[in-house]
Each structure stands twice: as structure tokens, then as C-alpha cells.
Design a protein around this motif. Structure first.
Motif, PDB file in Angstrom:
ATOM      1  N   CYS A 236       0.894  -1.165   0.000  1.00 17.27           N
ATOM      2  CA  CYS A 236       0.000   0.000   0.000  1.00 17.27           C
ATOM      3  C   CYS A 236       0.926   1.206   0.000  1.00 17.27           C
ATOM      4  CB  CYS A 236      -0.903  -0.025   1.230  1.00 17.27           C
ATOM      5  SG  CYS A 236      -2.139   1.282   1.234  1.00 17.27           S
ATOM      6  N   ASP A 237       1.391   1.569  -1.192  1.00 18.27           N
ATOM      7  CA  ASP A 237       2.508   2.500  -1.323  1.00 18.27           C
ATOM      8  C   ASP A 237       2.064   3.959  -1.238  1.00 18.27           C
ATOM      9  OD1 ASP A 237       3.906   0.199  -1.701  1.00 18.27           O
ATOM     10  OD2 ASP A 237       4.311   0.514  -3.838  1.00 18.27           O
ATOM     11  N   ARG A 238       2.691   4.675  -0.312  1.00 21.48           N
ATOM     12  CA  ARG A 238       2.509   6.114  -0.167  1.00 21.48           C
ATOM     13  C   ARG A 238       3.735   6.671   0.552  1.00 21.48           C
ATOM     14  NH1 ARG A 238      -2.378   4.007  -0.062  1.00 21.48           N
ATOM     15  NH2 ARG A 238      -4.205   5.089  -0.859  1.00 21.48           N
ATOM     16  N   THR A 239       4.121   7.874   0.222  1.00 18.36           N
ATOM     17  CA  THR A 239       5.177   8.502   1.004  1.00 18.36           C
ATOM     18  C   THR A 239       4.681   8.683   2.436  1.00 18.36           C
ATOM     19  OG1 THR A 239       4.402  10.714   0.424  1.00 18.36           O
ATOM     20  CG2 THR A 239       6.120   9.733  -0.985  1.00 18.36           C
TER      21      THR A 239
ATOM     22  N   HIS B  78      -2.620   5.830   9.218  1.00 18.75           N
ATOM     23  CA  HIS B  78      -2.410   4.692  10.103  1.00 18.75           C
ATOM     24  C   HIS B  78      -2.954   3.392   9.499  1.00 18.75           C
ATOM     25  CE1 HIS B  78      -1.581   7.914  12.965  1.00 18.75           C
ATOM     26  NE2 HIS B  78      -0.993   7.008  13.722  1.00 18.75           N
ATOM     27  N   ASP B  79      -4.054   3.487   8.783  1.00 15.90           N
ATOM     28  CA  ASP B  79      -4.613   2.282   8.153  1.00 15.90           C
ATOM     29  C   ASP B  79      -3.649   1.722   7.108  1.00 15.90           C
ATOM     30  OD1 ASP B  79      -6.896   2.335   9.683  1.00 15.90           O
ATOM     31  OD2 ASP B  79      -8.118   3.354   8.168  1.00 15.90           O
TER      32      ASP B  79
ATOM     33  N   VAL C 124      -0.431  -3.240   5.940  1.00 17.35           N
ATOM     34  CA  VAL C 124       0.740  -3.918   5.405  1.00 17.35           C
ATOM     35  C   VAL C 124       1.474  -4.683   6.503  1.00 17.35           C
ATOM     36  CG1 VAL C 124       2.987  -3.554   4.310  1.00 17.35           C
ATOM     37  CG2 VAL C 124       0.985  -2.289   3.514  1.00 17.35           C
ATOM     38  N   ILE C 125       1.654  -4.081   7.670  1.00 15.73           N
ATOM     39  CA  ILE C 125       2.309  -4.751   8.796  1.00 15.73           C
ATOM     40  C   ILE C 125       1.503  -5.977   9.219  1.00 15.73           C
ATOM     41  CG2 ILE C 125       3.048  -4.535  11.191  1.00 15.73           C
ATOM     42  CD1 ILE C 125       4.819  -2.908   9.405  1.00 15.73           C
ATOM     43  N   ASP C 126       0.186  -5.845   9.251  1.00 12.56           N
ATOM     44  CA  ASP C 126      -0.665  -6.944   9.711  1.00 12.56           C
ATOM     45  C   ASP C 126      -0.517  -8.184   8.837  1.00 12.56           C
ATOM     46  OD1 ASP C 126      -1.641  -5.619  11.881  1.00 12.56           O
ATOM     47  OD2 ASP C 126      -3.583  -5.089  10.991  1.00 12.56           O
TER      48      ASP C 126
ATOM     49  N   ALA D 242       9.378  -1.896   6.591  1.00 11.55           N
ATOM     50  CA  ALA D 242       9.372  -2.225   8.015  1.00 11.55           C
ATOM     51  C   ALA D 242       8.879  -3.650   8.247  1.00 11.55           C
ATOM     52  CB  ALA D 242       8.499  -1.227   8.773  1.00 11.55           C
ATOM     53  N   ALA D 243       7.824  -4.035   7.543  1.00 12.38           N
ATOM     54  CA  ALA D 243       7.288  -5.381   7.695  1.00 12.38           C
ATOM     55  C   ALA D 243       8.292  -6.431   7.232  1.00 12.38           C
ATOM     56  CB  ALA D 243       5.984  -5.519   6.905  1.00 12.38           C
TER      57      ALA D 243
END
Length: 266
Positions: free
Chosen positions: A114-117, A123-124, A129-131, A176-177
Motif C-alpha cells: 500500500c505504497d505512499r510517502t 495509520h490504516d 501492510v504490517i498486519d 518495516a514489515a
């Protein structure tokens, strides 16, 4: 020729022997992309493959049909579960236990982007992505942990990314994930060692999948220019490494993060 995509030779499609016969492998996110290639490769080499999917039921059944209809010992079963939902993962484990018993190999492949700067990331975007990529790996490994400590040659294989090592603009959540899987793998390897089980991580570079093919051609050219081998990986190359790490022969490799990126981070 340099830069040319090379396909797997036809004579390698059906191995002379079945090194994964008798082994049960669960692949998360196995209905498409790298996960689909991994599931197919494991089945082609004789494994019983649990083809996990979240919503792509038809695609998952295509993978299962391809494995079961091939002239190999491989078998496959589609099982739906959202890896971010602990209740669904626990139900997945019960289904697998009832149908085929304990698993030998878990491939934590499920992941999304879910790419964004960072300035535009909410937060969503971060948590989604982490989830999937990190919490999903924890949920599945936790649910099947007793299997790895009770079977011979238990294997956990986490699919990360070169982005987890290098970072990338607009992918702070994904990086990070995927980098989180490095520490998770190394800690897990230490905890599984007494049982003779292993945990390893594969960090692919850019690979020919629908996601990469959707990148504009000029951007693909720019990416390839930074890769010493001047091409993207084929899914079969990632799947072949997973197949080896799933086998008994890989028993002295654990806690490793193995790059397969054409020299991108040299």
C-alpha cells in the motif's frame, strides 16, 4: 544475451525423483504471484501442499488442479484463511490437522503493498501492510509451532524482500514489515534448534509477477539498469530456493537471510 528473461528448461519440469514426497507444506498467499509458483514447485517435487488463500478462491483451485493433475506424487488442498485473523488461522490449523495431520514446512509468503510517502501514509495504510506481512507470519508460525517441534526436519521459510534491506521511497510500511521478518527468523531459528527444526528467510529482488509487470516500462528499464544481472528474477528461481530449504538436505542451514536479487545490493 544479457538482460534476457530465461525460462526454466522443459526437461526440469518433472524431476527424476521426488525429494519432498511424504512432506506436507503450507504456503500462505499461494493463489498468485510468488506464492503460486512456490506451491506449484513443492507439489511438482512430491509434497502435499496446503494452498492458502484469503479471497481468490478460483485462482487457488487452479493451483490445486495443476498440482494434482500433474504426473507426480504431489497432492494439494485449498484452504481459505485471512492470516491477519487469529481465529481464522486457528481454524486453518484445525482443518489441516483433520485432513492431513501435522505440517513439515510453513512458507510465510502472504504480503501486500500500500505504497505512499510517509507524509501521505495514514495509520490504516501502515497497519494493513504490517498486519499481513509481519503479524500474519507470527499468527501462522504460532498456530503451527507444535508441528515443527514434533515432526522430523521441520522448516519455517519466511518470504521477505530486498526492500526490507534497502528501503524504498513510498514503502516505509512494506520495508518495516519485511525487515521485521529478518529478526523474527533469526530468533525463531534459535528457539527451534533444540527440536532439529530450522527457520530461514528469503529476500527476493524484483521478480516477474503481475505486480512488477504493472510498473510502467520506462520505470522497469530504470530498475533493471541498477541490477548487475540486468534482468528481473523469474518466479521459478525463487520457488527453487524454497524447494531446497523445504527438503531434508537443507538441515544445516538455519537463521539465514538469503538474498536472491541479481546482485542488486552489491
Amino acid at each position: 544475451m544479457r538482460g534476457e528473461q530465461r525460462e526454466r528448461p522443459a526437461e526440469l519440469d518433472l524431476p527424476a525423483r521426488q525429494p519432498l514426497a511424504g512432506r506436507t507444506c503450507l504456503v500462505t498467499g499461494a493463489s498468485r504471484g510468488i506464492g503460486r509458483g512456490i506451491a506449484s514447485e513443492l507439489g511438482r517435487h512430491g509434497a502435499t501442499v496446503i494452498v492458502n488463500y484469503r479471497s481468490s478462491e478460483a485462482a487457488a483451485h487452479e493451483v490445486v488442479d495443476a498440482i494434482t493433475e500433474a504426473d507426480t506424487e504431489g497432492m494439494a488442498h485449498p484452504v481459505q484463511a485471512d492470516v491477519t485473523d487469529r481465529n481464522e488461522v486457528n481454524a486453518l490449523r484445525e482443518t489441516v490437522q483433520d485432513s492431513v495431520g501435522p505440517i513439515n514446512v510453513l512458507v510465510n509468503n502472504a504480503g501486500i503493498t500500500c505504497d505512499r510517502t510517509l507524509a501521505n501514509m495514514d495509520h490504516d495504510d501502515w497497519h494493513r501492510v504490517i498486519d499481513v506481512s509481519l503479524h500474519g507470519a507470527f499468527n501462522c508460525t504460532k498456530a503451527f509451532y507444535d508441528d515443527f517441534t514434533s515432526v522430523e526436519d521441520g522448516r519455517v521459510i519466511n518470504i521477505s524482500s530486498v526492500i526490507g534491506k534497502q528501503g524504498n521511497v513510498g514503502q516505509a510500511n512494506y520495508a518495516a514489515a519485511k525487515s521485521g521478518l529478518f529478526g523474527f527468523t533469526r530468533s525463531l531459528a534459535l528457539e527451534l534448534a533444540d527440536a532439529g527444526a530450522t527457520a530461514n528467510c528469503i529476500a527476493p529482488g524484483f521478480t516477474v509477477t503481475e505486480m512488477v509487470e504493472a510498473i510502467p516500462d520506462e520505470i522497469q528499464d530504470e530498475i533493471r539498469a541498477d541490477i548487475p544481472l540486468d534482468r528481473f528474477a523469474n518466479v521459478s528461481e525463487i520457488a527453487g530456493l524454497v524447494r531446497y530449504l523445504s527438503s531434508e538436505e537443507s538441515g544445516y542451514i538455519t537463521g539465514e537471510v538469503i538474498d536472491i536479487n541479481g546482485g542488486l545490493d552489491l
